[in-house]
Every structure is written in structure tokens, then in C-alpha cells.
Design an enzyme around this catalytic site. Structure first.
Site, short mmCIF file in Angstrom:
data_model
loop_
_atom_site.label_atom_id
_atom_site.label_comp_id
_atom_site.label_asym_id
_atom_site.label_seq_id
_atom_site.Cartn_x
_atom_site.Cartn_y
_atom_site.Cartn_z
N THR A 197 -7.60 -11.11 20.41
CA THR A 197 -6.59 -10.10 20.05
C THR A 197 -6.53 -9.99 18.53
O THR A 197 -6.65 -10.98 17.83
CB THR A 197 -5.20 -10.43 20.60
N HIS A 205 1.78 -8.53 30.85
CA HIS A 205 1.70 -7.12 31.23
C HIS A 205 1.50 -6.91 32.73
O HIS A 205 1.12 -5.82 33.15
CB HIS A 205 0.58 -6.43 30.43
N ILE A 249 -15.18 -14.59 21.96
CA ILE A 249 -14.58 -15.67 22.75
C ILE A 249 -15.65 -16.44 23.54
O ILE A 249 -15.68 -17.67 23.54
CB ILE A 249 -13.56 -15.05 23.74
N PHE A 273 -9.15 -0.53 27.35
CA PHE A 273 -8.83 0.89 27.48
C PHE A 273 -8.38 1.49 26.14
O PHE A 273 -8.36 2.69 25.97
CB PHE A 273 -7.77 1.13 28.56
#
Ligand code: ZN
Length: 238
Positions: A190, A120, A231, A34
């Protein structure tokens, strides 16, 4: 030895691996990040995603929050990819101790992972703010506008950490413990600029810090091995 061969060797020799994953792990299951704002957002929403996904916004404009949330955050048809499956396999073999994730889609558990620390939260858990009743993601998705509790009529809030909200301290403490005691720490998907990822990996004390990412990260300098690629691409070679 190329990077993937080195990685394969390190994994083969360890039984205390911890994996720390970011959005890149989920995007390969078709879940959009997002944060990567595209033209669509500007056409459909009056605010940037970071504003919509904040605690203040959730309180002030719940209708608008849930419109975005259902549209962009609930991808209930997504399936685990090769990375999710491989990590679950390593855990079963006793090689991997925990997956620490910033993703909220539950795909690690869907692949069979047991020890998953969701920094999260998860879209799969939703609770009535008044009576605490549990609701699944389907319930939220199919609710008309703001989901309401069937029992008391209270608002149902996703168990995800919004901007301005703190992380669960217990989960954070556990993540720190796993990272501190890990032999191998693999960080994937990340760019390590978003809190708390950058801070957490500083707890690692070993000498096998591996970064897997498509693009350079803020911490490439301190890594023992940097593997460049997606990944999925890298994990399918392991
Ligand atoms: Zn209720």
C-alpha cells in the site's frame, strides 16, 4: 546487513507481529487493483471505478454496478501467493497475531490465516437486503444481472464497503488494538495514501515499523525499515 536480512532478523526475534496489507498483496495473485484505471475501463464503462463502487451508484444503477463488479471485483480463480502463505505460517508458529487487510478477496483465509480483519469486507459474503439470507460469491457471479434472493426476491448485496459507506466499527476497533499492542508492524503493498491505512498506522507505538512497497510511500520517513520491492519478491526471501 541488507534490508531483507534486517527484516528476517526482526521477524525471527518477535512473537507479536501484525501485518497490514493493501492492494499490492493481491495483485500478485493476479487480482487487478481496480484503482489503477487502464484504457479498458474507458472503453467498457461510462464511469470511473470510484463512481461505480459508490453507495449512490449501487442504489441508482444496480445493473451497471454488478456488470462492473462481476467483471472486475470477482476473481474467484485467484490463489494465495507466497506472502499469504508465509503470513499464515507465522500465525501458526505463534509469531503473528493478526492480518489487517484492505483486500476483499478472502485469500488470507484461503492460505490458512485465522485472525484476519477485513476492513473493506469480503466478496465471499453476500446477504439479501430484505431477509438477510447468505449467498456465496458464485451465486452472485452467475446471477443474471442484479442477484436476487431465492427466498424472498430481495436484492443481494455483497458485504464489501463501498465508497460513501462507513467501515465496520468493531473491525476498526480491533485493528487499532492489534496495531497499538504490536511489537512489529509490517505494512505491505500500500502506498498509504488511502484512508484508513494512513490513519491506522499512527496507532503503532513500537520501534519496528516496516514498510514493504515497490514505490516510495507517504510514510517512508517515519518507518524504521523500508524494504523496496514487490511483496512476493520480498516474502519469498524470508
Ligand atoms: Zn431474502
Amino acid at each position: 546487513m541488507n534490508e531483507v536480512e534486517q527484516l528476517r532478523k526482526i521477524i525471527g526475534e518477535s512473537n507479536n507481529i501484525v501485518f497490514f496489507g493493501g492492494a499490492g498483496v493481491s495483485t500478485e495473485s493476479g487480482i487487478p487493483d481496480f484503482r489503477s484505471v487502464d484504457g479498458l475501463y474507458h472503453q467498457k464503462y461510462d464511469y470511473p471505478p470510484e463512481t461505480i463502487l459508490s453507495h449512490t451508484f449501487y442504489r441508482r444503477k444496480p445493473e451497471e454496478f454488478f456488470r462492473f463488479y462481476k467483471d472486475k471485483m470477482l476473481c474467484l480463480s485467484a490463489k494465495p501467493n507466497v506472502a499469504h502463505r508465509k503470513l499464515a505460517e507465522w500465525e501458526k508458529e505463534g509469531k503473528l497475531k493478526a492480518v489487517i487487510t484492505q483486500n476483499i478477496d478472502g485469500l488470507h483465509q484461503a492460505a490458512g490465516s485465522k485472525e484476519v480483519l477485513e476492513l473493506h469486507g469480503s466478496v465471499l459474503r453476500n446477504y439479501c437486503e430484505d431477509c438477510g439470507a447468505f449467498y456465496d460469491a458464485e451465486y452472485v457471479l452467475h446471477a443474471d444481472g442484479v442477484p436476487r434472493c431465492e427466498k424472498c426476491g430481495g436484492p443481494v448485496k455483497p458485504d464489501v464497503v463501498l465508497y460513501e459507506e462507513g467501515l465496520n466499527q468493531e473491525t476498526l476497533d480491533k485493528a487499532v488494538r492489534y496495531i497499538r499492542e504490536a511489537d512489529v508492524l509490517i505494512v505491505g503493498g500500500t502506498s498509504l495514501v488511502v484512508y484508513p491505512a494512513a490513519g491506522l498506522i499512527d496507532y503503532y507505538r513500537g520501534n519496528k515499523l516496516i514498510l514493504i512497497n515497490k514505490t516510495p510511500t507517504a510514510r517512508d520517513q517515519m518507518a524504521d525499515l523500508v524494504v523496496t520491492g514487490s511483496i512476493g519478491e520480498i516474502f519469498s526471501q524470508l
